[in-house]
Design a protein around this motif. Structure first.
Motif, PDB file in Angstrom:
ATOM      1  N   VAL A 183     -24.262  41.372   9.256  1.00 33.74           N
ATOM      2  CA  VAL A 183     -25.417  40.536   8.933  1.00 33.74           C
ATOM      3  C   VAL A 183     -25.966  41.023   7.598  1.00 33.74           C
ATOM      4  O   VAL A 183     -26.221  42.213   7.416  1.00 33.74           O
ATOM      5  N   LEU A 184     -26.114  40.090   6.669  1.00 36.29           N
ATOM      6  CA  LEU A 184     -26.621  40.397   5.336  1.00 36.29           C
ATOM      7  C   LEU A 184     -27.915  39.631   5.093  1.00 36.29           C
ATOM      8  O   LEU A 184     -28.143  38.571   5.673  1.00 36.29           O
ATOM      9  N   ASP A 242     -23.453  46.148  10.233  1.00 37.43           N
ATOM     10  CA  ASP A 242     -22.089  46.110   9.712  1.00 37.43           C
ATOM     11  C   ASP A 242     -21.113  46.675  10.725  1.00 37.43           C
ATOM     12  O   ASP A 242     -21.164  47.863  11.052  1.00 37.43           O
ATOM     13  N   GLU A 243     -20.258  45.824  11.222  1.00 37.64           N
ATOM     14  CA  GLU A 243     -19.151  46.253  12.057  1.00 37.64           C
ATOM     15  C   GLU A 243     -17.915  46.239  11.164  1.00 37.64           C
ATOM     16  O   GLU A 243     -17.554  45.199  10.630  1.00 37.64           O
ATOM     17  N   ARG A 263     -25.383  29.847   7.884  1.00 34.36           N
ATOM     18  CA  ARG A 263     -25.731  30.773   8.967  1.00 34.36           C
ATOM     19  C   ARG A 263     -24.591  31.740   9.231  1.00 34.36           C
ATOM     20  O   ARG A 263     -24.812  32.897   9.501  1.00 34.36           O
ATOM     21  N   TYR A 264     -23.346  31.224   9.204  1.00 31.72           N
ATOM     22  CA  TYR A 264     -22.163  32.035   9.448  1.00 31.72           C
ATOM     23  C   TYR A 264     -21.108  31.642   8.435  1.00 31.72           C
ATOM     24  O   TYR A 264     -20.957  30.473   8.105  1.00 31.72           O
ATOM     25  N   ILE A 270     -21.530  37.315   8.412  1.00 32.26           N
ATOM     26  CA  ILE A 270     -20.120  37.190   8.060  1.00 32.26           C
ATOM     27  C   ILE A 270     -19.339  37.484   9.333  1.00 32.26           C
ATOM     28  O   ILE A 270     -19.540  38.522   9.962  1.00 32.26           O
ATOM     29  N   ILE A 271     -18.480  36.560   9.711  1.00 35.00           N
ATOM     30  CA  ILE A 271     -17.623  36.755  10.873  1.00 35.00           C
ATOM     31  C   ILE A 271     -16.260  37.195  10.344  1.00 35.00           C
ATOM     32  O   ILE A 271     -15.603  36.467   9.602  1.00 35.00           O
ATOM     33  N   TRP A 272     -15.888  38.407  10.721  1.00 30.90           N
ATOM     34  CA  TRP A 272     -14.628  38.985  10.257  1.00 30.90           C
ATOM     35  C   TRP A 272     -13.549  38.796  11.312  1.00 30.90           C
ATOM     36  O   TRP A 272     -13.830  38.781  12.500  1.00 30.90           O
TER      37      TRP A 272
END
Length: 166
Positions: A28-29, A12-13, A79-80, A52-54
């Protein structure tokens, strides 16, 4: 951070890392799934790792959409996933997009669009294969976006695990 009780957070970022895109960072989950990447029913539970791309605002409403995808049985090919400028981008496993017939892919896109329209603040949706170079998940050159996503996949080996055997 735990985004949802059904998902395990592997990475997690919470804020931008570096100077790529407009504040790009990722999480990433892992989720238990009962469908393979083509949404075929599995005999046994497997695990899906997806990213997840934030962007800079880290809009966690994307998790609400992911939850609806999950309970609808539509998450396994993803995937994303990410939201940028009011558009939800869903990038599918490359084999899925290649192997689904046009009707199946269009129905999946319609299902995602329907989910996005049910939000309090509706989003548009774009569903593509991860190997298509013209998607909007990150603001950046197609080459740099592809490299960024490929690096996440190399680090985390995204997808359904274990792979089903024929």
């Amino acid at each position: 951070m735990s985004y949802c009780p059904f998902f395990q957070t592997l990475h997690d970022e919470t804020q931008p890392v570096g100077h790529f895109g407009r504040g790009t960072h990722y999480s990433v989950l892992r989720a238990p799934v009962w469908h393979d990447e083509a949404i075929n029913r599995l005999e046994r539970c497997a695990f899906l790792d997806f990213a997840i791309i934030w962007d800079e605002d880290h809009d966690d409403r994307v998790v609400d959409v992911i939850m609806v995808l999950y309970i609808s049985g539509l998450l396994a090919p993803v995937r994303y996933i990410g939201e940028r400028k009011g558009t939800l981008s869903v990038l599918l496993a490359p084999d899925v997009a290649r192997n689904w017939n046009l009707g199946t892919l269009e129905q999946y896109r319609d299902d995602i669009n329907d989910i996005c329209q049910c939000l309090e603040d509706p989003w548009s949706a774009k569903v593509d294969s991860v190997d298509v170079h013209e998607h909007s998940i990150i603001h950046g050159s197609a080459e740099n976006v592809a490299t960024y996503l490929r690096n996440i996949d190399i680090l985390w080996e995204l997808g359904v695990k274990p792979k089903s055997r024929p």
